[in-house]
Design a protein around this motif. Structure first.
Motif, PDB file in Angstrom:
ATOM      1  N   THR A   1       0.824  -1.212   0.000  1.00 53.03           N
ATOM      2  CA  THR A   1       0.000   0.000   0.000  1.00 53.03           C
ATOM      3  C   THR A   1       0.855   1.258   0.000  1.00 53.03           C
ATOM      4  O   THR A   1       0.363   2.349  -0.272  1.00 53.03           O
ATOM      5  CB  THR A   1      -0.914   0.050   1.243  1.00 53.03           C
ATOM      6  N   SER A   2       2.112   1.096   0.312  1.00 49.21           N
ATOM      7  CA  SER A   2       3.042   2.208   0.462  1.00 49.21           C
ATOM      8  C   SER A   2       3.247   2.961  -0.854  1.00 49.21           C
ATOM      9  O   SER A   2       3.099   2.399  -1.943  1.00 49.21           O
ATOM     10  CB  SER A   2       4.399   1.646   0.923  1.00 49.21           C
ATOM     11  N   THR A   3       3.653   4.217  -0.733  1.00 45.08           N
ATOM     12  CA  THR A   3       4.029   4.963  -1.936  1.00 45.08           C
ATOM     13  C   THR A   3       5.245   4.328  -2.617  1.00 45.08           C
ATOM     14  O   THR A   3       5.519   4.637  -3.767  1.00 45.08           O
ATOM     15  CB  THR A   3       4.332   6.439  -1.602  1.00 45.08           C
ATOM     16  N   TRP A   4       5.924   3.423  -1.935  1.00 46.91           N
ATOM     17  CA  TRP A   4       7.023   2.689  -2.561  1.00 46.91           C
ATOM     18  C   TRP A   4       6.530   1.926  -3.795  1.00 46.91           C
ATOM     19  O   TRP A   4       7.315   1.613  -4.682  1.00 46.91           O
ATOM     20  CB  TRP A   4       7.648   1.715  -1.564  1.00 46.91           C
ATOM     21  N   ARG A   5       5.238   1.644  -3.874  1.00 48.54           N
ATOM     22  CA  ARG A   5       4.695   0.925  -5.037  1.00 48.54           C
ATOM     23  C   ARG A   5       4.743   1.781  -6.293  1.00 48.54           C
ATOM     24  O   ARG A   5       4.668   1.265  -7.410  1.00 48.54           O
ATOM     25  CB  ARG A   5       3.270   0.450  -4.758  1.00 48.54           C
ATOM     26  N   ILE A   6       4.865   3.094  -6.113  1.00 48.85           N
ATOM     27  CA  ILE A   6       4.845   4.034  -7.236  1.00 48.85           C
ATOM     28  C   ILE A   6       6.251   4.394  -7.694  1.00 48.85           C
ATOM     29  O   ILE A   6       6.489   4.629  -8.876  1.00 48.85           O
ATOM     30  CB  ILE A   6       4.066   5.310  -6.822  1.00 48.85           C
TER      31      ILE A   6
ATOM     32  N   ASP B   1       1.028  -8.266  -4.786  1.00 51.01           N
ATOM     33  CA  ASP B   1       0.374  -7.252  -5.613  1.00 51.01           C
ATOM     34  C   ASP B   1       0.557  -5.891  -4.942  1.00 51.01           C
ATOM     35  O   ASP B   1       1.172  -5.782  -3.881  1.00 51.01           O
ATOM     36  CB  ASP B   1      -1.116  -7.586  -5.740  1.00 51.01           C
ATOM     37  N   VAL B   2       0.000  -4.869  -5.576  1.00 52.66           N
ATOM     38  CA  VAL B   2      -0.041  -3.513  -5.020  1.00 52.66           C
ATOM     39  C   VAL B   2      -1.479  -3.018  -5.087  1.00 52.66           C
ATOM     40  O   VAL B   2      -2.260  -3.472  -5.928  1.00 52.66           O
ATOM     41  CB  VAL B   2       0.887  -2.534  -5.783  1.00 52.66           C
ATOM     42  N   THR B   3      -1.820  -2.100  -4.196  1.00 53.45           N
ATOM     43  CA  THR B   3      -3.154  -1.512  -4.252  1.00 53.45           C
ATOM     44  C   THR B   3      -3.227  -0.504  -5.390  1.00 53.45           C
ATOM     45  O   THR B   3      -2.211   0.093  -5.760  1.00 53.45           O
ATOM     46  CB  THR B   3      -3.512  -0.799  -2.931  1.00 53.45           C
ATOM     47  N   PRO B   4      -4.424  -0.301  -5.932  1.00 53.60           N
ATOM     48  CA  PRO B   4      -4.602   0.762  -6.921  1.00 53.60           C
ATOM     49  C   PRO B   4      -4.521   2.118  -6.224  1.00 53.60           C
ATOM     50  O   PRO B   4      -4.577   2.197  -4.991  1.00 53.60           O
ATOM     51  CB  PRO B   4      -6.003   0.505  -7.470  1.00 53.60           C
ATOM     52  N   THR B   5      -4.413   3.160  -7.005  1.00 52.78           N
ATOM     53  CA  THR B   5      -4.384   4.513  -6.453  1.00 52.78           C
ATOM     54  C   THR B   5      -5.771   5.130  -6.582  1.00 52.78           C
ATOM     55  O   THR B   5      -6.295   5.249  -7.689  1.00 52.78           O
ATOM     56  CB  THR B   5      -3.349   5.380  -7.200  1.00 52.78           C
ATOM     57  N   ALA B   6      -6.353   5.481  -5.442  1.00 50.14           N
ATOM     58  CA  ALA B   6      -7.672   6.129  -5.443  1.00 50.14           C
ATOM     59  C   ALA B   6      -7.503   7.605  -5.776  1.00 50.14           C
ATOM     60  O   ALA B   6      -6.489   8.219  -5.418  1.00 50.14           O
ATOM     61  CB  ALA B   6      -8.337   5.977  -4.079  1.00 50.14           C
TER      62      ALA B   6
ATOM     63  N   GLY C   1      -7.601   3.757   2.862  1.00 50.89           N
ATOM     64  CA  GLY C   1      -8.708   2.855   3.167  1.00 50.89           C
ATOM     65  C   GLY C   1      -9.516   2.519   1.921  1.00 50.89           C
ATOM     66  O   GLY C   1      -9.951   1.384   1.730  1.00 50.89           O
ATOM     67  N   GLU C   2      -9.710   3.507   1.066  1.00 52.09           N
ATOM     68  CA  GLU C   2     -10.422   3.280  -0.192  1.00 52.09           C
ATOM     69  C   GLU C   2      -9.600   2.407  -1.126  1.00 52.09           C
ATOM     70  O   GLU C   2     -10.138   1.542  -1.822  1.00 52.09           O
ATOM     71  CB  GLU C   2     -10.770   4.610  -0.855  1.00 52.09           C
ATOM     72  N   GLU C   3      -8.294   2.599  -1.147  1.00 49.62           N
ATOM     73  CA  GLU C   3      -7.426   1.777  -1.998  1.00 49.62           C
ATOM     74  C   GLU C   3      -7.465   0.311  -1.570  1.00 49.62           C
ATOM     75  O   GLU C   3      -7.530  -0.588  -2.413  1.00 49.62           O
ATOM     76  CB  GLU C   3      -6.000   2.334  -1.965  1.00 49.62           C
ATOM     77  N   VAL C   4      -7.485   0.072  -0.255  1.00 49.21           N
ATOM     78  CA  VAL C   4      -7.608  -1.294   0.255  1.00 49.21           C
ATOM     79  C   VAL C   4      -8.965  -1.866  -0.141  1.00 49.21           C
ATOM     80  O   VAL C   4      -9.059  -3.004  -0.621  1.00 49.21           O
ATOM     81  CB  VAL C   4      -7.418  -1.333   1.789  1.00 49.21           C
ATOM     82  N   LYS C   5     -10.025  -1.083   0.018  1.00 54.30           N
ATOM     83  CA  LYS C   5     -11.367  -1.542  -0.355  1.00 54.30           C
ATOM     84  C   LYS C   5     -11.444  -1.859  -1.846  1.00 54.30           C
ATOM     85  O   LYS C   5     -12.013  -2.882  -2.243  1.00 54.30           O
ATOM     86  CB  LYS C   5     -12.412  -0.487   0.006  1.00 54.30           C
ATOM     87  N   MET C   6     -10.861  -1.005  -2.688  1.00 53.21           N
ATOM     88  CA  MET C   6     -10.860  -1.245  -4.135  1.00 53.21           C
ATOM     89  C   MET C   6     -10.165  -2.569  -4.449  1.00 53.21           C
ATOM     90  O   MET C   6     -10.655  -3.357  -5.276  1.00 53.21           O
ATOM     91  CB  MET C   6     -10.150  -0.086  -4.862  1.00 53.21           C
ATOM     92  N   TRP C   7      -9.054  -2.827  -3.794  1.00 47.11           N
ATOM     93  CA  TRP C   7      -8.309  -4.062  -4.040  1.00 47.11           C
ATOM     94  C   TRP C   7      -9.129  -5.264  -3.572  1.00 47.11           C
ATOM     95  O   TRP C   7      -9.244  -6.253  -4.299  1.00 47.11           O
ATOM     96  CB  TRP C   7      -6.945  -4.023  -3.347  1.00 47.11           C
ATOM     97  N   LEU C   8      -9.698  -5.163  -2.380  1.00 46.71           N
ATOM     98  CA  LEU C   8     -10.497  -6.276  -1.857  1.00 46.71           C
ATOM     99  C   LEU C   8     -11.717  -6.567  -2.722  1.00 46.71           C
ATOM    100  O   LEU C   8     -12.088  -7.735  -2.902  1.00 46.71           O
ATOM    101  CB  LEU C   8     -10.935  -5.982  -0.415  1.00 46.71           C
ATOM    102  N   ASP C   9     -12.336  -5.529  -3.270  1.00 49.98           N
ATOM    103  CA  ASP C   9     -13.492  -5.715  -4.159  1.00 49.98           C
ATOM    104  C   ASP C   9     -13.130  -6.545  -5.385  1.00 49.98           C
ATOM    105  O   ASP C   9     -13.987  -7.241  -5.932  1.00 49.98           O
ATOM    106  CB  ASP C   9     -14.064  -4.362  -4.600  1.00 49.98           C
TER     107      ASP C   9
END
Length: 142
Positions: free
Chosen positions: A49-54, A71-76, A82-90
């Motif tokens: 989830t870190s900005t290190w992913r970018i 994997d990495v979370t998407p960028t909301a 919290g939204e990025e985690v939710k987007m990934w979980l969805d």
């Protein structure tokens, strides 16, 4: 599938970390070993989830220094983690249990956040709590 949503700064580095990465504070191997132990104890997958992913080479450095990321979370648009985690979980309904390891609090109240701080990074106590949580029988959506 179990997932550990992982931040880097303030988790696997902290005030006084001497390691560097591309001119910035790097990853402390002692703190990184605590995250590796969580993965070995729980068989969870790491989602960065870190900005290190970018940053260029950031994910690869996490793979080398901490543990291979799944994997990495998407960028909301809002930048709200919290939204990025939710987007990934969805997009991953096969997740049965998850935990968030971060030094920030920009998550939804119902999300299982294990908060570190910039002074210490991850502690043995937090690592143990995460392992116990991920290995408990409750489902991720309960």
């Amino acid at each position: 599938m179990k997932v550990l949503f992982l931040d880097i700064d303030g988790v696997v580095n902290r005030v006084g970390t001497r390691q560097s990465f591309r001119g910035f504070m790097g990853i402390d191997p002692f703190l990184a070993s605590k995250v590796s132990k969580i993965i070995l104890d729980t068989d969870a997958a790491i989602v960065l989830t870190s900005t290190w992913r970018i940053f260029k080479g950031g994910r690869e450095e996490v793979d080398r220094q901490v543990y291979k990321t799944f994997d990495v979370t998407p960028t909301a648009d809002t930048g709200f983690r919290g939204e990025e985690v939710k987007m990934w979980l969805d997009q991953h309904p096969d997740v049965t249990r998850y935990a968030i390891l971060d030094d920030d609090t920009d998550f939804y109240a119902a999300q299982p956040l294990f908060k570190t701080n910039w002074q210490t990074g991850i502690t043995d106590e937090i690592a143990q709590q995460i392992s116990e949580y991920l290995n408990s029988e409750e489902r991720a959506d309960e």
